[in-house]
Design an enzyme around this catalytic site. Sequence first.
Site, PDB file in Angstrom:
ATOM      1  N   GLY A  43       0.777  -1.238   0.000  1.00 42.05           N
ATOM      2  CA  GLY A  43       0.000   0.000   0.000  1.00 42.05           C
ATOM      3  C   GLY A  43       0.806   1.286   0.000  1.00 42.05           C
ATOM      4  O   GLY A  43       0.321   2.324  -0.446  1.00 42.05           O
ATOM      5  N   GLU A  97       4.440   3.987   6.157  1.00 39.97           N
ATOM      6  CA  GLU A  97       3.198   3.200   6.150  1.00 39.97           C
ATOM      7  C   GLU A  97       2.103   4.001   5.442  1.00 39.97           C
ATOM      8  O   GLU A  97       2.055   5.230   5.531  1.00 39.97           O
ATOM      9  CB  GLU A  97       2.830   2.876   7.612  1.00 39.97           C
ATOM     10  CG  GLU A  97       1.536   2.131   7.826  1.00 39.97           C
ATOM     11  CD  GLU A  97       1.485   0.727   7.231  1.00 39.97           C
ATOM     12  OE1 GLU A  97       1.615   0.621   6.007  1.00 39.97           O
ATOM     13  OE2 GLU A  97       1.268  -0.234   7.990  1.00 39.97           O
ATOM     14  N   ASP A  98       1.232   3.302   4.741  1.00 37.40           N
ATOM     15  CA  ASP A  98       0.153   3.994   4.039  1.00 37.40           C
ATOM     16  C   ASP A  98      -0.923   4.486   5.010  1.00 37.40           C
ATOM     17  O   ASP A  98      -1.304   5.648   5.007  1.00 37.40           O
ATOM     18  CB  ASP A  98      -0.463   3.093   2.949  1.00 37.40           C
ATOM     19  CG  ASP A  98      -0.848   1.705   3.460  1.00 37.40           C
ATOM     20  OD1 ASP A  98      -0.636   1.415   4.663  1.00 37.40           O
ATOM     21  OD2 ASP A  98      -1.349   0.892   2.662  1.00 37.40           O
ATOM     22  N   VAL A 151     -10.923   3.320   2.760  1.00 34.05           N
ATOM     23  CA  VAL A 151     -10.495   4.196   1.670  1.00 34.05           C
ATOM     24  C   VAL A 151      -9.587   3.458   0.695  1.00 34.05           C
ATOM     25  O   VAL A 151      -8.886   2.504   1.067  1.00 34.05           O
ATOM     26  CB  VAL A 151      -9.796   5.464   2.208  1.00 34.05           C
ATOM     27  CG1 VAL A 151     -10.784   6.366   2.906  1.00 34.05           C
ATOM     28  CG2 VAL A 151      -8.634   5.109   3.135  1.00 34.05           C
ATOM     29  N   ASP A 157      -5.797  -0.321  -1.519  1.00 35.57           N
ATOM     30  CA  ASP A 157      -6.672  -1.176  -2.327  1.00 35.57           C
ATOM     31  C   ASP A 157      -7.924  -1.625  -1.587  1.00 35.57           C
ATOM     32  O   ASP A 157      -7.993  -1.594  -0.361  1.00 35.57           O
ATOM     33  CB  ASP A 157      -5.910  -2.437  -2.756  1.00 35.57           C
ATOM     34  CG  ASP A 157      -5.757  -3.426  -1.599  1.00 35.57           C
ATOM     35  OD1 ASP A 157      -5.208  -3.027  -0.554  1.00 35.57           O
ATOM     36  OD2 ASP A 157      -6.210  -4.579  -1.728  1.00 35.57           O
ATOM     37  N   ARG A 163      -5.615   0.738  -6.556  1.00 37.76           N
ATOM     38  CA  ARG A 163      -4.341   1.305  -6.086  1.00 37.76           C
ATOM     39  C   ARG A 163      -3.860   2.430  -6.996  1.00 37.76           C
ATOM     40  O   ARG A 163      -3.106   3.299  -6.584  1.00 37.76           O
ATOM     41  CB  ARG A 163      -3.249   0.223  -6.056  1.00 37.76           C
ATOM     42  CG  ARG A 163      -3.464  -0.869  -5.022  1.00 37.76           C
ATOM     43  CD  ARG A 163      -2.195  -1.699  -4.899  1.00 37.76           C
ATOM     44  NE  ARG A 163      -2.401  -2.974  -4.238  1.00 37.76           N
ATOM     45  CZ  ARG A 163      -2.399  -3.153  -2.915  1.00 37.76           C
ATOM     46  NH1 ARG A 163      -2.232  -2.138  -2.110  1.00 37.76           N
ATOM     47  NH2 ARG A 163      -2.576  -4.357  -2.392  1.00 37.76           N
TER      48      ARG A 163
HETATM   49  P1  IMP Z   1      -3.921  -1.887  11.173  1.00 33.72           P
HETATM   50  O1  IMP Z   1      -2.974  -2.983  11.593  1.00 33.72           O
HETATM   51  O2  IMP Z   1      -5.321  -2.177  11.621  1.00 33.72           O
HETATM   52  O3  IMP Z   1      -3.453  -0.521  11.613  1.00 33.72           O
HETATM   53  O4  IMP Z   1      -4.009  -1.919   9.614  1.00 33.72           O
HETATM   54  C1  IMP Z   1      -3.026  -1.484   8.817  1.00 33.72           C
HETATM   55  C2  IMP Z   1      -3.184  -2.052   7.410  1.00 33.72           C
HETATM   56  O5  IMP Z   1      -4.549  -2.356   7.074  1.00 33.72           O
HETATM   57  C3  IMP Z   1      -2.739  -1.033   6.425  1.00 33.72           C
HETATM   58  O6  IMP Z   1      -1.372  -1.158   6.150  1.00 33.72           O
HETATM   59  C4  IMP Z   1      -3.598  -1.354   5.213  1.00 33.72           C
HETATM   60  O7  IMP Z   1      -2.979  -2.351   4.440  1.00 33.72           O
HETATM   61  C5  IMP Z   1      -4.872  -1.920   5.780  1.00 33.72           C
HETATM   62  N1  IMP Z   1      -5.949  -0.924   5.862  1.00 33.72           N
HETATM   63  C6  IMP Z   1      -6.479  -0.367   6.967  1.00 33.72           C
HETATM   64  N2  IMP Z   1      -7.459   0.490   6.674  1.00 33.72           N
HETATM   65  C7  IMP Z   1      -7.540   0.506   5.327  1.00 33.72           C
HETATM   66  C8  IMP Z   1      -8.352   1.248   4.402  1.00 33.72           C
HETATM   67  O8  IMP Z   1      -9.215   2.081   4.750  1.00 33.72           O
HETATM   68  N3  IMP Z   1      -8.118   1.001   3.082  1.00 33.72           N
HETATM   69  C9  IMP Z   1      -7.191   0.112   2.641  1.00 33.72           C
HETATM   70  N4  IMP Z   1      -6.401  -0.590   3.474  1.00 33.72           N
HETATM   71  C10 IMP Z   1      -6.577  -0.396   4.812  1.00 33.72           C
END
Ligand code: IMP
Length: 177
Positions: A43, A97-98, A151, A157, A163
Amino acid sequence: MSYKLIDAPLLTADQIRTRVYELAQALESTTNEPLHLVAVLKGSIVFLADLIRAMRGPITLDFIAVSSYDVNVSSGAVQLLKDIDTNIKDRSVVIIEDIVDTGLTLEYIQTLLRSKKPKTLHSVCLLSKPSRRQTKVVIDHVGFEIEDHFVVGYGLDYEQQYRHLPHISVVEVTSKQ
Ligand code: IMP
């Protein structure tokens, strides 16, 4: 599951460009030392590509991959798919990080990289959803804080789609009855 891409961007390409430039400046002002950037696949690749072209350097790049999201729900279990290739001991390292949602992914990566004894470890994310947080993970630079939306675009994605969009849009996901 059915889903709908909302036409109007949540963040336009112009808004993103301006903020990414500011993030690049903020990042470089933290140190005069060479930075080793660790981008989280997949991402963050578009964010990384724009960020580094707004930086003066010197910088080096590395990539890490962790288990991806299950559609639009965080499973909570993070697994390492690809570790970094470089020895980061005593280096100034920045995680790129995205999006930070629950924070579990970033926390896992921070713990892993800290165990490799970098001199400093900072974290930058383009997007953050504070209302979804499950950990007290520290993010040094945040591009935009957003509400609890799923989003896509600018590298992000939904089921590997979207993407390529230059802006960020909301996807409305509904469960079919
Ligand atoms: P976390 O571990 O819950 O903070 O999630 C992080 C990962 O989840 C990110 O690196 C993304 O790959 C994915 N992610 C979380 N929210 C979204 C979103 O709204 N759109 C797309 N990918 C997301």
